[in-house]
Design a protein around this motif. Structure first.
Motif, PDB file in Angstrom:
ATOM      1  N   GLU A  25      -7.032  14.350  17.271  1.00 41.49           N
ATOM      2  CA  GLU A  25      -7.811  13.391  16.494  1.00 41.49           C
ATOM      3  C   GLU A  25      -9.076  12.953  17.225  1.00 41.49           C
ATOM      4  O   GLU A  25     -10.121  12.769  16.609  1.00 41.49           O
ATOM      5  CB  GLU A  25      -6.955  12.185  16.111  1.00 41.49           C
ATOM      6  CG  GLU A  25      -5.838  12.513  15.135  1.00 41.49           C
ATOM      7  CD  GLU A  25      -6.337  13.115  13.823  1.00 41.49           C
ATOM      8  OE1 GLU A  25      -7.311  12.584  13.251  1.00 41.49           O
ATOM      9  OE2 GLU A  25      -5.751  14.121  13.372  1.00 41.49           O
ATOM     10  N   ILE A  29     -13.087  13.436  15.936  1.00 45.84           N
ATOM     11  CA  ILE A  29     -14.084  12.367  15.911  1.00 45.84           C
ATOM     12  C   ILE A  29     -15.340  12.791  16.680  1.00 45.84           C
ATOM     13  O   ILE A  29     -16.426  12.298  16.425  1.00 45.84           O
ATOM     14  CB  ILE A  29     -13.506  11.059  16.494  1.00 45.84           C
ATOM     15  CG1 ILE A  29     -12.358  10.538  15.640  1.00 45.84           C
ATOM     16  CG2 ILE A  29     -14.577   9.987  16.618  1.00 45.84           C
ATOM     17  CD1 ILE A  29     -11.579   9.402  16.292  1.00 45.84           C
ATOM     18  N   LEU A  89      -7.961   5.140  18.171  1.00 45.42           N
ATOM     19  CA  LEU A  89      -8.746   6.094  17.375  1.00 45.42           C
ATOM     20  C   LEU A  89      -9.730   5.373  16.451  1.00 45.42           C
ATOM     21  O   LEU A  89     -10.900   5.756  16.355  1.00 45.42           O
ATOM     22  CB  LEU A  89      -7.824   6.992  16.553  1.00 45.42           C
ATOM     23  CG  LEU A  89      -7.049   8.041  17.337  1.00 45.42           C
ATOM     24  CD1 LEU A  89      -5.953   8.640  16.476  1.00 45.42           C
ATOM     25  CD2 LEU A  89      -7.983   9.116  17.864  1.00 45.42           C
ATOM     26  N   THR A  90      -9.265   4.321  15.799  1.00 48.11           N
ATOM     27  CA  THR A  90     -10.131   3.554  14.910  1.00 48.11           C
ATOM     28  C   THR A  90     -11.299   2.941  15.693  1.00 48.11           C
ATOM     29  O   THR A  90     -12.455   3.000  15.257  1.00 48.11           O
ATOM     30  CB  THR A  90      -9.326   2.456  14.187  1.00 48.11           C
ATOM     31  OG1 THR A  90      -8.283   3.093  13.432  1.00 48.11           O
ATOM     32  CG2 THR A  90     -10.196   1.624  13.275  1.00 48.11           C
ATOM     33  N   LYS A  93     -13.726   5.682  16.859  1.00 48.29           N
ATOM     34  CA  LYS A  93     -14.500   6.185  15.716  1.00 48.29           C
ATOM     35  C   LYS A  93     -15.639   5.219  15.403  1.00 48.29           C
ATOM     36  O   LYS A  93     -16.769   5.623  15.164  1.00 48.29           O
ATOM     37  CB  LYS A  93     -13.600   6.363  14.505  1.00 48.29           C
ATOM     38  CG  LYS A  93     -14.259   7.031  13.345  1.00 48.29           C
ATOM     39  CD  LYS A  93     -13.264   7.314  12.238  1.00 48.29           C
ATOM     40  CE  LYS A  93     -13.910   8.125  11.121  1.00 48.29           C
ATOM     41  NZ  LYS A  93     -12.942   8.476  10.075  1.00 48.29           N
ATOM     42  N   GLU A  94     -15.337   3.929  15.438  1.00 46.76           N
ATOM     43  CA  GLU A  94     -16.357   2.901  15.198  1.00 46.76           C
ATOM     44  C   GLU A  94     -17.470   2.984  16.239  1.00 46.76           C
ATOM     45  O   GLU A  94     -18.648   2.882  15.914  1.00 46.76           O
ATOM     46  CB  GLU A  94     -15.718   1.523  15.205  1.00 46.76           C
ATOM     47  CG  GLU A  94     -16.713   0.398  14.972  1.00 46.76           C
ATOM     48  CD  GLU A  94     -16.086  -0.966  15.119  1.00 46.76           C
ATOM     49  OE1 GLU A  94     -16.599  -1.778  15.913  1.00 46.76           O
ATOM     50  OE2 GLU A  94     -15.075  -1.221  14.432  1.00 46.76           O
ATOM     51  N   LYS A  96     -18.400   5.518  17.882  1.00 50.18           N
ATOM     52  CA  LYS A  96     -19.122   6.787  17.752  1.00 50.18           C
ATOM     53  C   LYS A  96     -20.276   6.661  16.755  1.00 50.18           C
ATOM     54  O   LYS A  96     -21.272   7.353  16.853  1.00 50.18           O
ATOM     55  CB  LYS A  96     -18.146   7.892  17.312  1.00 50.18           C
ATOM     56  CG  LYS A  96     -18.729   9.268  17.338  1.00 50.18           C
ATOM     57  CD  LYS A  96     -18.889   9.740  18.757  1.00 50.18           C
ATOM     58  CE  LYS A  96     -19.200  11.219  18.783  1.00 50.18           C
ATOM     59  NZ  LYS A  96     -19.473  11.671  20.124  1.00 50.18           N
ATOM     60  N   GLN A  97     -20.127   5.788  15.779  1.00 46.00           N
ATOM     61  CA  GLN A  97     -21.134   5.675  14.706  1.00 46.00           C
ATOM     62  C   GLN A  97     -22.387   4.978  15.147  1.00 46.00           C
ATOM     63  O   GLN A  97     -22.557   4.270  15.971  1.00 46.00           O
ATOM     64  CB  GLN A  97     -20.541   4.950  13.498  1.00 46.00           C
ATOM     65  CG  GLN A  97     -19.378   5.726  12.942  1.00 46.00           C
ATOM     66  CD  GLN A  97     -18.634   4.950  11.849  1.00 46.00           C
ATOM     67  OE1 GLN A  97     -18.890   3.803  11.567  1.00 46.00           O
ATOM     68  NE2 GLN A  97     -17.705   5.632  11.206  1.00 46.00           N
TER      69      GLN A  97
END
Length: 97
Positions: A25, A29, A89-90, A93-94, A96-97
């Motif tokens: 995962e 990402i 992971l959440t 991911k945040e 990364k944006q």
């Protein structure tokens, strides 16, 4: 609990069972991971110190900054419970944006 060999074995088995999914995962990402034979591994995130601080301040998640290992672009991640892994992971991911 460290003296309880069955508990220790069961706990490690669960951690190792979660590790492949967590690594997969993270790769999806966009975080390259370097596999290991342990329940933890390193992951490339860019500026590890800044990334670690962001995870801690914004999401109360602690990871190891690998700068002291000579790897300033990596953090070390330990596999945890499925819920804790999903929280990581959440958060990643945040970031990364």
């Amino acid at each position: 609990s460290l003296r309880d060999k069955n508990h220790l074995s069961s706990s490690l088995q669960k951690l190792f069972g979660e590790k492949p999914l967590l690594m997969k995962e993270l790769g999806k990402i966009g975080y390259p991971v370097i596999p290991s034979s342990t329940h933890y591994f390193i992951c490339m995130v860019g500026d590890a110190g800044t990334f670690r601080r962001s995870l801690l301040i914004k999401h109360t998640i602690q990871v190891r900054d690998c700068t002291s290992f000579g790897l300033p672009e990596y953090i070390r991640i330990c596999t945890r419970t499925p819920d804790e892994n999903q929280k990581l992971l959440t958060a990643m991911k945040e970031l990364k944006q």
